[in-house]
Scaffold this motif. Structure first.
Motif, mmCIF file in Angstrom:
data_model
loop_
_atom_site.group_PDB
_atom_site.id
_atom_site.type_symbol
_atom_site.label_atom_id
_atom_site.label_comp_id
_atom_site.label_asym_id
_atom_site.label_seq_id
_atom_site.Cartn_x
_atom_site.Cartn_y
_atom_site.Cartn_z
ATOM 1 N N LEU B 238 0.844 -1.200 0.000
ATOM 2 C CA LEU B 238 0.000 0.000 0.000
ATOM 3 C C LEU B 238 0.878 1.249 0.000
ATOM 4 O O LEU B 238 1.917 1.276 0.642
ATOM 5 C CB LEU B 238 -0.874 -0.035 1.254
ATOM 6 N N GLY B 239 0.441 2.261 -0.695
ATOM 7 C CA GLY B 239 1.207 3.506 -0.713
ATOM 8 C C GLY B 239 2.215 3.506 -1.841
ATOM 9 O O GLY B 239 2.081 4.271 -2.791
ATOM 10 N N ILE B 240 3.177 2.605 -1.779
ATOM 11 C CA ILE B 240 4.178 2.534 -2.855
ATOM 12 C C ILE B 240 3.492 2.193 -4.170
ATOM 13 O O ILE B 240 3.797 2.749 -5.220
ATOM 14 C CB ILE B 240 5.252 1.476 -2.512
ATOM 15 N N HIS B 241 2.531 1.276 -4.085
ATOM 16 C CA HIS B 241 1.858 0.847 -5.305
ATOM 17 C C HIS B 241 1.162 2.021 -5.992
ATOM 18 O O HIS B 241 1.227 2.168 -7.205
ATOM 19 C CB HIS B 241 0.858 -0.259 -4.986
ATOM 20 N N LEU B 242 0.508 2.859 -5.175
ATOM 21 C CA LEU B 242 -0.181 4.020 -5.753
ATOM 22 C C LEU B 242 0.817 4.927 -6.459
ATOM 23 O O LEU B 242 0.593 5.362 -7.604
ATOM 24 C CB LEU B 242 -0.919 4.788 -4.659
ATOM 25 N N VAL B 243 1.938 5.183 -5.804
ATOM 26 C CA VAL B 243 2.940 6.069 -6.390
ATOM 27 C C VAL B 243 3.454 5.476 -7.708
ATOM 28 O O VAL B 243 3.556 6.166 -8.725
ATOM 29 C CB VAL B 243 4.103 6.282 -5.392
ATOM 30 N N VAL B 244 3.739 4.177 -7.681
ATOM 31 C CA VAL B 244 4.270 3.542 -8.889
ATOM 32 C C VAL B 244 3.217 3.543 -9.995
ATOM 33 O O VAL B 244 3.535 3.751 -11.169
ATOM 34 C CB VAL B 244 4.746 2.104 -8.562
ATOM 35 N N THR B 245 1.957 3.331 -9.606
ATOM 36 C CA THR B 245 0.886 3.344 -10.611
ATOM 37 C C THR B 245 0.781 4.711 -11.277
ATOM 38 O O THR B 245 0.710 4.810 -12.504
ATOM 39 C CB THR B 245 -0.463 2.999 -9.933
ATOM 40 N N LEU B 246 0.793 5.761 -10.449
ATOM 41 C CA LEU B 246 0.713 7.103 -11.024
ATOM 42 C C LEU B 246 1.935 7.369 -11.896
ATOM 43 O O LEU B 246 1.830 7.960 -12.976
ATOM 44 C CB LEU B 246 0.607 8.143 -9.904
ATOM 45 N N ALA B 247 3.102 6.897 -11.435
ATOM 46 C CA ALA B 247 4.308 7.097 -12.224
ATOM 47 C C ALA B 247 4.190 6.377 -13.565
ATOM 48 O O ALA B 247 4.618 6.907 -14.612
ATOM 49 C CB ALA B 247 5.526 6.593 -11.457
ATOM 50 N N GLY B 248 3.604 5.186 -13.537
ATOM 51 C CA GLY B 248 3.396 4.460 -14.791
ATOM 52 C C GLY B 248 2.522 5.258 -15.741
ATOM 53 O O GLY B 248 2.809 5.341 -16.945
#
Lengths: 426, 493
Positions: B238-248
């Motif tokens: 949680l948290g990191i995944h959101l950041v990575v998703t937005l970065a993607g």
């Protein structure tokens, strides 16, 4: 593409030496040729590519051994590429490009239809290509009239949409395709009027304005479609079809007869208009004034040409033509209006205009190229047995071709000098 | 805009070094150099600043320098211009403000004009009311009251769907219902506004670099695809995944956006045509992506992708789980802040604005114009990609569908134009258009007015804003500077 592009091109030549436009294109064509040859190895042994061609009253079948044909065309493509890379081919850019692209396209077609029971109806394909090219021709002619006088018209898409909508609505209400045609033309002219007033009188940036006018047309036709047409489609949205004329003798000419002379009235109208606009633009005082206003308005003004009046008139005339092009979408083949039914054809018309170098004849040829791409795409995706390429990629084809055409030809083409620059008398 | 600041007497250094060298020269007179910096960028940050004020500021600096008193860095120097006429009381000044063609009032009047035209459209397109106008002269009351009701119903639904629903409010006030439904319109507005702000910024940023990015639609699609693939393809906490998703999403959008920039830089192809073609390519590409085995939903047969993992969902903005609003709008506002900083405070932003204002001058000054085009389009694409990612993550299915981004890219154009290509303006206009879209849905369900009306209103507003002289003439407003969009694109093709 103005000073910037020229400067950039000059710069890149100076820096890169070998990497001229010609050699880069040549390498691309060699690669394309190799791809085509690879396609040739994938053709089933002994498969034939069958073409049906209209010949004095009936169709004849032409059978070609598919693999061999693909290899020959691939070799042609590689050869054209190699010529462009070699120092001797520097001045043959146009020819090399033409041969390579036609060769690759035909190789691809042969590869695609090399299946039992599949044939390419050549004459029907030409007919379809011309049919699909018609709105592009009309849209590009609108662009020619506007831009030669110095007004950028990005709103062709919007003019198409309102033309299609009004054509369908009035055509249905009056039960007359001709009334629909006239109404469509006037609707396109109305968008032209907005463009002219805001761009010429209120000096709004023309590219921005065009894009916003497109949005307005999209919203307006969508709104009225939902609000009026959807309520009672048979009453408001069942447009009649504008008739077809068959020209007696000419339509019997082998190969091209049916494509050119057994067509929708729009076809004759569009082709006549190409000739009329060409003659008017380059051989009459009207055209001289238009071009003068587009190239150097101050000079034109100093000899008594009313710059803004010429621009106003040209934008309105262009609007009429684009409106007819829009009406074609509905009453050209009795298709009911639908939201955003022009799907970017207006922008492709804009690309056609640039590829055709702001010249009516060039616009005609460019439009035919796009019409052919579109027709090929439709043919391949509806081919029995299905296409080897996902249909979504085929649907992208016209748009990708547009990008390549615009990116590849620029630097060679030059817009009218005062295109998009409002004229304010000082 | 790029005029060097007036140096205090006795300081002979070249103006270019002023900004960078300021900390070192904080001796006597160094303060002036440090203070002069805002004067360079202030016309940009505050476009309405009149020329007179800038000169007044410079004069104040000069005076202060002469007197040997350094003005405090935080203190805004304002010297009152000699009053031309007697100062009026505030109601008079307020009324004068209302009838002046300044940026705010032109926007307000454009809104009013657009609503009037929209009202006429509602009346004209209503078959029943059209019928009443046929006997207008015998009984004008029928037609007029019916027209009024139709228009008033529509706009009241628009308002109640966007800001506050009076029925719910009175229920909640009487204690008969929760407060959640009262906030729903606002929640919808914020949800709609977030992607609009992103795509608006994408268009606005490109505008400032002299590029017209009509490709925000395609970039948003690319961003949605990038975010979705990361969202269900990777397994992260949680948290990191959101950041990575937005970065993607940002990366995919940025790459897609860079294509027209590179094409313009290398071949001169006009970005209007290439980016709009890429919109269609992206739309078909999305259809293909959804149909691939890796992306397509395992449970469903229709065109929908797998849902992204809930570790990459955007957190809710409100505690009430029924309200859709999420952190997307916070990210959007933050992005606006970053874009604002980038444009006015960074070297890259300065380069972009210079290229946008005059590419020839920029090249003469040694700036890489092609690189700037490519960078600007890449950044714009990344912003639009974020918008696509946010809209995908805000959707109820948290998945890709053929119409996942709706029309957000094209709406972004109107948002940027209404916001006059300034980050603050984009946030405000994004909120306005987000509200209109939220209200549009309500208008369709309650008053039976197609949601396309919102597109019409948006386009009309922007057309009027683009032609301030027209609005000025219609309302007979007084002249003022800074009313227009001041967005003149590169001339010609």
């Amino acid at each position: 593409m103005t000073t910037l592009a020229t400067a950039e091109v000059a710069e890149s030549k100076a820096v890169h030496g070998f990497w001229t436009r010609s050699s880069k294109a040549g390498i691309a064509y060699v690669v394309l040729g190799l791809v085509a040859a690879w396609l040739g190895t994938r053709v089933d042994d002994g498969a034939d590519a069958v073409f049906k061609i209209f010949w004095t009253g009936s169709d004849i079948e032409v059978k070609l051994p598919a693999a061999a044909t693909v290899f020959v065309l691939a070799a042609l493509c590689v050869l054209a590429g190699a010529t462009l890379i070699s120092p001797a081919g520097r001045n043959l850019f146009g020819w090399g490009t033409g041969v390579a692209l036609v060769g690759f396209t035909l190789a691809f077609v042969c590869f695609s239809i090399a299946k039992p029971g599949v044939f390419l109806p050549v004459t029907a394909t030409m007919q379809g290509a011309l049919f699909l090219a018609l709105p592009l021709i009309l849209g590009a002619l609108c662009g020619v009239l506007c831009e030669r006088s110095g007004v950028i018209n990005v709103a062709i898409e919007g003019q198409f949409l309102v033309g299609a909508f009004t054509g369908a609505l009035i055509g249905t209400l009056t039960a007359s395709a001709w009334a629909g045609l006239i109404a469509g033309a006037l609707a396109g002219c109305l968008i032209g009027l907005f463009l002219a007033v805001l761009a010429i009188r209120y000096l709004v940036d023309q590219v921005v304005l065009g894009v916003v006018l497109n949005l307005l047309a999209l919203g307006l036709t969508g709104f009225l479609y939902e609000r009026i047409m959807q309520q009672a489609a048979e009453k408001y949205n069942a447009p009649p079809k504008l008739g077809e004329w068959t020209i007696p003798l000419l339509s019997k000419i082998p190969v091209i007869g049916p494509a050119l002379f057994d067509q929708n009235i729009f076809t004759y109208f569009a082709i006549a208009l190409v000739v009329i606009v060409y003659v008017a633009l380059f051989h009459t005082p009207f055209g001289l004034r238009t071009r003068a206003v587009g190239e150097h308005p101050a000079a034109a003004d100093s000899v008594g040409v009313r710059v803004n009046w010429v621009r106003f008139r040209n934008v309105l005339m262009g609007g009429l033509i684009a409106g007819v092009g829009g009406a074609f979408f509905t009453i050209g083949s009795a298709i009911a209006f639908n939201k955003n039914m022009t799907v970017g054809k207006g922008f492709i018309a804009l690309a056609v205009l640039i590829v055709g170098r702001w010249n009516p004849i060039g616009a005609l040829l460019g439009a035919l190229l796009f019409g052919f791409t579109d027709q090929l795409q439709i043919f391949l995706s509806s081919m029995p047995g299905g296409s080897p390429i996902p249909s979504q990629f085929l649907s992208m084809l016209p748009y990708i071709v547009t990008i390549f055409a615009v990116a590849g030809l620029v630097g060679k083409v030059r817009a009218p000098a005062a295109d998009g620059v409002p004229y304010v008398k000082s | 805009m790029t005029k060097p600041p007036v140096e205090p007497p006795g300081e002979g250094e070249s103006p270019e070094t002023t900004g960078d060298g300021a900390p070192d020269r904080r001796g006597e007179g160094g303060e002036h150099a440090a203070h002069a910096e805002p004067a360079v960028s202030s016309p940009d940050a505050e476009p309405e600043t009149e020329r007179g004020e800038v000169t007044a500021e410079r004069e104040a600096l000069l005076e202060a320098a002469a007197a040997g008193v350094a003005p405090q860095p935080d203190q805004t120097v304002k010297v009152e211009a000699p009053p031309l006429e007697k100062p009026h009381s505030w109601p008079v000044r307020f009324l004068r403000y209302l009838v002046t063609a300044n940026a705010v009032m032109v926007t307000v009047y454009s809104l009013i004009l657009a609503m009037i035209i929209g009202g006429i459209l509602i009346i004209v397109s209503d078959e029943e009311i059209r019928g009443m106008y046929t006997y207008f002269f015998s009984r004008p009351g029928d037609a007029l009251s019916a027209s009024w009701t139709a228009v008033a119903d529509a706009y009241s639904a628009l308002f109640q769907g966007a800001i506050i629903n009076f029925e719910q409010l009175s229920l909640a006030l009487n204690g008969e219902s929760e407060w959640g439904p009262v906030l729903r319109p606002i929640s919808n507005t914020l949800t709609n506004a977030a992607p609009l702000i992103f795509t608006g910024l994408a268009v606005a940023l490109a505008f400032r670099a002299g590029l017209f990015n009509i490709g925000a639609q395609g970039q948003a699609i690319a961003g949605a695809v990038g975010a979705a693939v990361v969202g269900f393809g990777l397994d992260l906490p949680l948290g990191i995944h959101l950041v990575v998703t937005l970065a993607g999403g940002a990366l995919a959008g940025g790459l897609w956006g860079a294509i027209p920039g590179i094409l313009k830089a290398r071949t001169g192809a006009h970005e209007v045509i290439t980016s709009i073609m890429l919109n269609y390519v992206a739309a078909y590409g999305l259809l293909w992506v959804i149909s691939t085995e890796f992306v397509h939903s395992e449970e469903r047969t229709d065109a929908i992708s797998k849902s992204v993992d809930n570790t990459s969902w955007l957190p809710n903005l409100f505690l009430d789980a029924n309200l859709r609003a999420n952190w997307g709008v916070l990210f959007a506002v933050a992005a606006a802040g970053v874009v604002g900083w980038l444009l006015t405070r960074s070297t890259l932003g300065f380069r972009m604005r210079t290229v946008g204002a005059n590419p020839d001058a920029a090249r003469t000054a040694g700036m890489g114009v092609p690189n700037t085009y490519a960078t600007a389009m890449g950044l714009a694409g990344a912003l639009a990609g974020l918008g696509g990612a946010v809209i995908m993550l805000s959707s109820t299915s948290h998945a890709l569908t053929p119409a996942v981004v709706g029309n957000v890219g094209f709406d972004g154009i109107t948002v940027a134009l209404l916001g006059r290509a300034k980050p603050v303006g984009v946030v405000l206009s994004g909120l306005l258009f987000g509200a209109m879209q939220a209200g549009g849905v309500q208008m369709q369900t309650v008053a039976d007015i197609p949601v396309d009306m919102v597109t019409v209103l948006q386009a009309l507003i922007v057309i009027f804003i683009a032609a301030p002289a027209l609005v000025k003439a219609i309302f007979r407003l007084r002249t003022s500077r800074g009313a227009g969009m001041d967005l003149t694109m590169a001339k010609g093709w």
